[in-house]
Design a protein around this motif. Structure first.
Motif, short mmCIF file in Angstrom:
data_model
loop_
_atom_site.label_atom_id
_atom_site.label_comp_id
_atom_site.label_asym_id
_atom_site.label_seq_id
_atom_site.Cartn_x
_atom_site.Cartn_y
_atom_site.Cartn_z
N GLN A 68 4.68 -8.75 1.13
CA GLN A 68 5.57 -8.86 2.29
C GLN A 68 5.57 -7.58 3.12
OE1 GLN A 68 9.67 -10.04 1.44
NE2 GLN A 68 8.92 -12.14 1.35
N VAL A 69 5.70 -7.76 4.42
CA VAL A 69 5.67 -6.65 5.37
C VAL A 69 7.03 -5.97 5.44
CG1 VAL A 69 5.22 -6.03 7.77
CG2 VAL A 69 4.05 -8.00 6.74
N VAL A 71 9.55 -3.55 7.76
CA VAL A 71 9.73 -3.11 9.14
C VAL A 71 10.28 -1.68 9.18
CG1 VAL A 71 10.66 -3.75 11.39
CG2 VAL A 71 10.28 -5.48 9.69
N ARG A 75 7.17 1.16 13.62
CA ARG A 75 7.32 -0.12 14.31
C ARG A 75 5.97 -0.76 14.64
NH1 ARG A 75 8.85 -3.16 19.01
NH2 ARG A 75 7.06 -2.40 20.15
N ALA A 78 4.09 -1.88 11.55
CA ALA A 78 4.71 -3.09 10.99
C ALA A 78 4.28 -4.32 11.79
CB ALA A 78 6.23 -2.96 10.99
N MET A 79 4.24 -4.20 13.11
CA MET A 79 3.82 -5.31 13.96
C MET A 79 2.36 -5.69 13.68
SD MET A 79 6.12 -6.60 15.90
CE MET A 79 7.05 -6.46 14.38
N ALA A 82 2.14 -7.40 10.37
CA ALA A 82 2.70 -8.76 10.45
C ALA A 82 1.70 -9.71 11.13
CB ALA A 82 4.02 -8.75 11.21
N ARG A 83 1.05 -9.23 12.17
CA ARG A 83 0.05 -10.07 12.85
C ARG A 83 -1.10 -10.38 11.90
NH1 ARG A 83 -0.01 -7.27 18.87
NH2 ARG A 83 1.48 -8.75 19.75
N SER A 85 -1.02 -10.40 8.67
CA SER A 85 -0.56 -11.29 7.60
C SER A 85 -0.45 -12.73 8.09
CB SER A 85 0.74 -10.79 6.99
OG SER A 85 1.86 -11.19 7.74
N GLY A 86 -0.05 -12.91 9.36
CA GLY A 86 0.02 -14.25 9.94
C GLY A 86 -1.35 -14.92 9.95
#
Lengths: 164, 164
Positions: A68-69, A71, A75, A78-79, A82-83, A85-86
């Motif tokens: 899991q990412v 935050v 910043r 983390a973004m 998250a991208r 990981s998506g």
């Protein structure tokens, strides 16, 4: 069962595939997928998806798990994570493979018995349990193997729970 | 040129396609892509990618632009939006379409001349400039059209800049 563990990132994504059978675990493959930092974010995501797709096509995988990412840290990092990981979750799910998520402390707890173990301890326990001389490469690889082991352990626990 | 604008989200992704020619803009298509909240995050990302892929296959698109994610608000929402945006960027780039990013205030500034315009003002200016009676549906649709207009405007500015 064969479990793919992923430590996601746009720059480096660690992966580890383990086999878990009768409470014994062994490492099948592990490594890092890198993307070209010269490319745009969108083109790096295209590279990343292609590489993960190849991995999923090349190996038998029954289940996957991803870290899991957080935050709390930078910043922008983390973004980007998250991208990445998506994109990774999408390509794995699109192959019909179920994918679970674990926090770093859930993984540490599952692997070492302590949620606050440091990177060196985590890596040492993973090497020992998988019968490796040591885990080569960046920490992402050890983390990915740890995430796979964590998932295998939760899976065994939930299967035993269902049977009892 | 035909520009696709995207307001990304896991639950709802707004999209708008405009044509920009000789300083005049018109709306080609606009709407919302929704994913089934009953599904896992990974399966929702699979749905989202499939829908955006259909959109990109169905229309002629020369360039795309996406609204940047903010982390300030709810952490879990920001993560979900970042994951959705990663999947959307990947599938658009994979088709060879360049994709730019703009913040909400860059979009507002480009469309209305003020970076702090409220949603109602933004929606009214977009409707007026595109010759629509009003923008139907959730705010995501107006935002997506605004992002497309913002990109067309930046594109014209940079083309003029290159020529001068």
């Amino acid at each position: 069962m064969f479990v793919l563990g992923i430590d996601p990132g746009l720059t480096r994504t660690g992966y580890g595939i383990i086999e878990s059978r009768g409470g014994r675990e062994s490492a099948i493959a592990a490594g890092v997928v890198r993307t070209d930092p010269q490319l745009t974010t969108a083109d790096r995501l295209v590279e990343l998806r292609r590489d993960i797709e190849m991995l999923v096509n090349d190996y038998t995988i029954d289940a996957a798990a991803i870290e899991q990412v957080f935050v709390n840290r930078n910043r922008n990092t983390a973004m980007a994570v998250a991208r990445a990981s998506g994109v990774i979750m999408e390509v794995i799910a699109q192959k019909g493979i179920p994918i679970a998520e674990y926090t770093p402390s859930q993984m540490k707890m599952a692997v070492t018995g302590s949620g606050s173990a440091d990177k060196k301890q985590v890596s040492a326990v993973i090497s020992m349990r998988l019968g490796l001389q040591g885990v080569d490469g960046p920490a992402d690889v050890a983390d990915a193997l740890g995430i796979a082991m964590c998932h295998a352990q939760h899976h065994v626990a939930s299967t035993l729970g269902a049977k009892s």
